[in-house]
Design a protein around this motif. Structure first.
Motif, short mmCIF file in Angstrom:
data_model
loop_
_atom_site.label_atom_id
_atom_site.label_comp_id
_atom_site.label_asym_id
_atom_site.label_seq_id
_atom_site.Cartn_x
_atom_site.Cartn_y
_atom_site.Cartn_z
N SER A 64 0.84 -1.20 0.00
CA SER A 64 0.00 0.00 0.00
C SER A 64 0.87 1.25 0.00
CB SER A 64 -0.89 0.01 1.25
OG SER A 64 -0.08 0.13 2.41
N ASP A 65 0.24 2.40 -0.21
CA ASP A 65 0.97 3.67 -0.16
C ASP A 65 1.55 3.88 1.23
OD1 ASP A 65 0.36 4.15 -2.78
OD2 ASP A 65 -1.25 5.60 -2.38
N GLU A 66 0.79 3.50 2.25
CA GLU A 66 1.28 3.70 3.62
C GLU A 66 2.54 2.86 3.89
OE1 GLU A 66 1.71 5.50 7.01
OE2 GLU A 66 0.06 5.99 5.65
N GLN A 67 2.57 1.65 3.38
CA GLN A 67 3.77 0.82 3.53
C GLN A 67 4.96 1.43 2.79
OE1 GLN A 67 1.76 -2.81 2.15
NE2 GLN A 67 2.39 -3.82 4.08
N LEU A 68 4.69 2.01 1.62
CA LEU A 68 5.75 2.68 0.87
C LEU A 68 6.31 3.86 1.68
CD1 LEU A 68 7.44 3.34 -1.65
CD2 LEU A 68 5.45 4.58 -2.55
N TYR A 69 5.40 4.65 2.27
CA TYR A 69 5.84 5.82 3.05
C TYR A 69 6.72 5.38 4.24
CZ TYR A 69 2.00 8.01 0.42
OH TYR A 69 1.16 8.44 -0.56
N GLN A 70 6.33 4.29 4.87
CA GLN A 70 7.12 3.78 6.01
C GLN A 70 8.52 3.37 5.56
OE1 GLN A 70 4.92 0.65 7.93
NE2 GLN A 70 3.30 2.03 8.66
N GLU A 71 8.58 2.69 4.41
CA GLU A 71 9.89 2.26 3.90
C GLU A 71 10.76 3.47 3.52
OE1 GLU A 71 11.28 -0.44 4.15
OE2 GLU A 71 9.65 -1.85 4.50
N ILE A 72 10.15 4.49 2.95
CA ILE A 72 10.90 5.71 2.60
C ILE A 72 11.49 6.35 3.86
CG2 ILE A 72 10.65 8.10 1.79
CD1 ILE A 72 8.68 7.04 -0.32
N SER A 73 10.69 6.39 4.93
CA SER A 73 11.15 7.01 6.18
C SER A 73 12.29 6.22 6.82
CB SER A 73 9.99 7.16 7.16
OG SER A 73 9.55 5.88 7.61
N LYS A 74 12.35 4.90 6.57
CA LYS A 74 13.41 4.07 7.18
C LYS A 74 14.67 3.98 6.33
CE LYS A 74 10.75 0.39 7.79
NZ LYS A 74 10.35 -0.99 8.21
N ALA A 75 14.56 4.35 5.06
CA ALA A 75 15.69 4.15 4.14
C ALA A 75 16.81 5.16 4.38
CB ALA A 75 15.19 4.28 2.70
N ASN A 76 18.06 4.70 4.21
CA ASN A 76 19.23 5.57 4.24
C ASN A 76 19.57 6.11 2.85
OD1 ASN A 76 20.48 3.12 6.43
ND2 ASN A 76 19.78 5.13 7.09
N VAL A 77 19.19 5.34 1.82
CA VAL A 77 19.41 5.75 0.43
C VAL A 77 18.32 5.11 -0.41
CG1 VAL A 77 21.04 3.85 0.05
CG2 VAL A 77 21.05 5.81 -1.50
N ILE A 78 17.85 5.84 -1.43
CA ILE A 78 16.77 5.33 -2.27
C ILE A 78 17.24 5.29 -3.72
CG2 ILE A 78 14.41 5.71 -3.11
CD1 ILE A 78 13.81 7.10 -0.44
N CYS A 79 17.11 4.12 -4.33
CA CYS A 79 17.45 3.96 -5.75
C CYS A 79 16.15 4.06 -6.56
CB CYS A 79 18.09 2.60 -6.00
SG CYS A 79 19.68 2.39 -5.20
N ILE A 80 16.06 5.08 -7.41
CA ILE A 80 14.90 5.22 -8.29
C ILE A 80 15.25 4.53 -9.61
CG2 ILE A 80 13.31 6.82 -9.41
CD1 ILE A 80 14.06 8.90 -7.32
N VAL A 81 14.60 3.42 -9.86
CA VAL A 81 14.92 2.60 -11.03
C VAL A 81 14.01 2.98 -12.19
CG1 VAL A 81 15.23 0.25 -11.89
CG2 VAL A 81 15.61 0.75 -9.45
N TYR A 82 14.60 3.16 -13.34
CA TYR A 82 13.83 3.38 -14.57
C TYR A 82 14.38 2.44 -15.64
CZ TYR A 82 17.87 6.12 -16.11
OH TYR A 82 19.13 6.51 -16.47
N SER A 83 13.61 2.26 -16.70
CA SER A 83 14.05 1.42 -17.82
C SER A 83 14.57 2.33 -18.92
CB SER A 83 12.87 0.58 -18.33
OG SER A 83 13.27 -0.17 -19.47
N VAL A 84 15.79 2.06 -19.37
CA VAL A 84 16.41 2.95 -20.37
C VAL A 84 15.64 2.95 -21.69
CG1 VAL A 84 18.71 2.80 -19.36
CG2 VAL A 84 18.01 1.13 -21.12
N ASN A 85 14.81 1.92 -21.92
CA ASN A 85 14.04 1.85 -23.18
C ASN A 85 12.59 2.27 -22.99
OD1 ASN A 85 13.22 -0.35 -21.70
ND2 ASN A 85 13.08 -1.73 -23.48
N ASN A 86 12.30 2.91 -21.85
CA ASN A 86 10.91 3.31 -21.54
C ASN A 86 10.91 4.78 -21.10
OD1 ASN A 86 8.39 3.79 -20.36
ND2 ASN A 86 8.20 1.66 -19.65
N LYS A 87 10.55 5.68 -22.04
CA LYS A 87 10.59 7.11 -21.75
C LYS A 87 9.64 7.48 -20.61
CE LYS A 87 12.13 8.91 -26.20
NZ LYS A 87 11.82 9.83 -27.34
N LYS A 88 8.50 6.79 -20.53
CA LYS A 88 7.53 7.12 -19.48
C LYS A 88 8.12 6.87 -18.09
CE LYS A 88 2.81 6.23 -17.92
NZ LYS A 88 1.57 5.43 -18.09
#
Length: 614
Positions: A64-88
């Protein structure tokens, strides 16, 4: 350094977050990929930085969004992953993920971000042209990396960069827009430079550079490597090298270069060796190491600490006059975040005729601080880099905790070097003059002291049987009803009265009878202002009779109204009494002595009456 690192992977569905984690763990591309990988922990012994690392996956389908928010608050570093062949998925980095993370983290403690372009095996071109403007726009982005979970390209590097972003972040050190070090980093590195500049000539010579290198990295630099470093600086700036040594500007340039080349860990290793945390503040553990002090024990500087402080004095006494001018004192304390000594220090210890701290006065002030407030002394030694220069675990190694005073009394000997004398007396009795006279100041010099610069302490050295000892005098405020344990706890007591004031002695008598009559602490009565006419005291007993009745030494005459520096004999006597309290005449011994004198007088009179030669 942090004890562990928590890495969170986020991004649009199907960009390969879970595949990246599974490829790292199994070292091969998985045939089947679950919706979300379980949290994994990589042990410290298999990570480059020797720090346990937790890797956490995110799945929009399972969480859920709430679980995501909790993980963000606990993280020391966040990797935002994107696909090099997907502009969106690339567009979502700035339109969704970065704003979401920023909304869920405190502005003053943002987590570092890593942009991860996955599936590089599917394209022949790089996404960096699109990503670099994003990096320049957002300061929280530490780095970006292209990788492939399928052919294992840059997988280990990705998680190393993520770990590095936490342990060796760029943010506190460097401003990418200005391409220069941040002010807090410059301040910390300047302190490190000044500590490492052992002769205070403004440059780091080869010997000092090697000591610095060995201190931070446990290995010296070869002569050619030293020259190579200096040549790099010479090629890039005019005043980075002087007299074949590295200037502060050159030192700062080198660290700027390290950071620009991605070697943040070099600068962080230096900063952490000199006590700094991730916010470039000196840690509490560094400034205030644990030290155990039992009741009835005191704290003193040991021999190595005095040697270190002597070297610090010599380093800043540029004119070699054995005194520190106000400018030299200011230079000495440039490694402090504030000026620790105020103008009262000059009235606490010995100074020269110009009012500058002498070498003896400087050591005395350090001795006083260590005795009265050892935590502050540890803090000050930390700012000066004692544990680094002397290669000790902490500056607690500079402190000696004396044994319990009761043991000294039982054994009738002591190894202590600092003794405290509390000075009590009515207002105007001459206590302040007694303190200042110990520092060699007669009445004429004392009158120059401004009221707001007055000190209630005086400390200097005396010699007892050839041994140098420190005597610390403390003027106690004359509030009879509110004397604290600190006011009463000492090694010897001075009761001061003004022989020219008929009401002055009464206070001494009351204090003695209330607090010290049954104490084992030696007491001395000081008849101050002995150059004036002595008047009869308005008390039932004269000072002499009072001392005789209570088995005290007769009142000691004292004056600081002299042409030269006042005599120091009384201070030597006080130190001796503090060192050997058991040698003071006891009540029974005093009575026996009086009887012996009486018998001897009677015998003498009898012999004289018989005309027998005596």
């Amino acid at each position: 350094m942090r004890k562990d690192v928590r890495i969170l992977l986020v991004g649009e569905p199907k960009v390969g977050k879970t595949s990246l984690i599974m490829s790292l763990v199994s070292e091969e591309f998985p045939d089947e990929v679950p919706l979300r990988a379980e949290e994994i922990t990589i042990p410290a012994d298999v990570t480059p930085e020797r720090v346990p690392t937790h890797i956490v996956d995110y799945s929009e389908a399972e969480q859920s969004d709430e679980q995501l928010y909790q993980e963000i608050s606990k993280a020391n570093v966040i990797c935002i992953v994107y696909s090099v062949n997907n502009k969106k998925s690339i567009e979502k980095v700035t339109s969704h993920w970065i704003p979401l993370i920023n909304d869920r983290t405190d502005k003053d403690s943002r987590v570092p971000l890593i942009l991860v372009g996955n599936k590089s095996d599917l394209v022949e071109h790089s996404s960096m042209e699109t990503i670099l403007p994003i990096m320049n726009q957002y300061q929280d982005i530490e780095t970006c990396v292209e990788c492939s979970a399928k052919n294992l390209k840059n997988i280990s590097e990705l998680f190393y960069y993520a770990q590095k972003a936490v342990l060796h972040p760029t943010g506190p050190l460097y401003c990418p827009e200005e391409k220069e070090l941040k002010p807090s980093c410059i301040k910390a590195l300047t302190r490190i430079f000044k500590i490492s500049d052992l002769d205070n000539d403004g440059i780091l010579n080869d010997s000092e550079l090697n000591f610095f290198q060995r201190t931070c990295f446990n290995t010296p630099l070869a002569p050619q490597a030293l020259e190579d470093v200096k040549n790099v600086v010479r090629r890039n700036m005019m005043d980075g090298v002087k007299d074949n040594g590295l200037t502060l500007k050159g030192f700062l340039f080198l660290h700027t270069l390290f950071i620009q080349r991605g070697r943040h860990e070099t600068t962080w290793t230096v900063l952490r060796r000199f006590g700094y945390d991730d916010d470039l503040e000196l840690t509490q553990e560094y400034l205030f190491p644990m030290i155990k002090i039992l009741p009835d024990c005191t704290t003193e500087l040991n021999h190595n600490a005095y040697l270190f402080l002597q070297s610090v004095f010599d380093k800043h006494d540029k004119d070699r006059d054995c005194a520190l001018s106000p400018e030299e004192v200011k230079d000495l304390f440039k490694v402090f975040p504030y000026m620790p000594w105020g103008p009262d220090v000059n009235n606490t210890v010995c100074t020269n005729e110009q009012g500058w701290l002498t070498y003896q006065g400087y050591l005395s002030q350090w001795t006083l601080t260590t005795y009265l407030d050892v935590q502050r002394s540890l803090e000050y030694l930390g700012y000066l880099g004692y544990s680094i220069i002397y290669e000790q675990e902490s500056q607690a190694a500079a402190i000696t905790v004396t044994r319990n005073k009761r043991i000294d009394l039982q054994k009738k000997q002591t190894q202590r070097s600092v003794f405290r004398c509390n000075v009590l007396g009515a207002r105007g009795s001459g206590k302040s003059g007694f303190l200042q006279a110990f520092l060699g100041r007669n009445l004429q010099r004392q009158r120059r002291i401004r009221e707001e610069h007055k000190s209630f302490y005086a400390i200097s050295t005396t010699y007892v049987y050839g041994q140098e000892k420190y005597l610390l005098l403390h003027e106690v405020m004359p509030d009879f009803d509110f004397l604290t344990e600190t006011d009463l706890s000492c090694d010897v007591v001075c009761l001061v009265y003004d022989i020219n004031n008929p009401r002055s002695f009464e206070y001494c008598a009351k204090v003695y009878k209330q607090y010290f009559i049954d104490s084992k602490t030696p007491c001395v009565v000081i008849a101050a202002k002995s150059d004036l006419h002595e008047v009869r005291q308005h008390y039932s007993l004269s000072p002499h009779d009072f001392c005789r009745k209570h088995k005290l030494h007769p009142p000691q005459p004292f004056t600081c109204s002299t042409n030269e520096a006042p005599s120091k004999d009384i201070y030597t006597r006080l130190t001796t009494m503090a060192m050997y309290p058991s040698r003071q005449p006891s009540r029974s011994l005093y009575s026996l002595t009086r009887r012996a004198v009486t018998v001897l007088c009677q015998l003498t009179n009898s012999l004289v009456a018989r005309e027998v030669p005596v």
